[in-house]
Enzyme design. Structure first.
Site, PDB file in Angstrom:
ATOM      1  N   CYS A  62    -116.560  10.349-128.206  1.00 19.71           N
ATOM      2  CA  CYS A  62    -117.572  10.687-127.216  1.00 19.71           C
ATOM      3  C   CYS A  62    -118.045   9.430-126.506  1.00 19.71           C
ATOM      4  O   CYS A  62    -118.248   8.411-127.173  1.00 19.71           O
ATOM      5  CB  CYS A  62    -118.738  11.374-127.921  1.00 19.71           C
ATOM      6  SG  CYS A  62    -120.041  11.898-126.818  1.00 19.71           S
ATOM      7  N   PRO A  63    -118.181   9.441-125.227  1.00 22.03           N
ATOM      8  CA  PRO A  63    -118.108  10.572-124.298  1.00 22.03           C
ATOM      9  C   PRO A  63    -116.762  10.697-123.586  1.00 22.03           C
ATOM     10  O   PRO A  63    -116.625  11.499-122.668  1.00 22.03           O
ATOM     11  CB  PRO A  63    -119.193  10.229-123.279  1.00 22.03           C
ATOM     12  CG  PRO A  63    -119.086   8.745-123.143  1.00 22.03           C
ATOM     13  CD  PRO A  63    -118.749   8.250-124.555  1.00 22.03           C
TER      14      PRO A  63
END
Length: 75
Positions: A13-14
């Protein structure tokens, strides 16, 4: 079967969300994108991504440490 497959295995992430967003932007409305990720956080991330962007999460599953999401480009 999805119109396009995006392999984001090994990314955290992200990055999976950002790559999916960029890919969806270049796809026609109604097309489907299959995303394959290994980050366990991607499950909640893609649910939230679809909810906030208006795209439709058609399928979400986990198999052997990989998470697969099928997203319909509706927004």
């Amino acid at each position: 079967m999805a119109d396009q497959v995006l392999d984001v295995k090994g990314l955290n992430c992200p990055l999976p969300i950002l790559r999916a967003k960029k890919t969806l932007k270049d796809m026609p409305l109604g097309a489907t994108l299959e995303v394959i990720a290994t980050d366990p956080g991607a499950v909640k991330d893609f649910e939230a991504f679809c909810r906030t962007t208006g795209n439709e999460l058609l399928d979400s599953k986990e198999e052997g440490g990989s998470f697969t999401f099928v997203i319909k480009h509706t927004a």
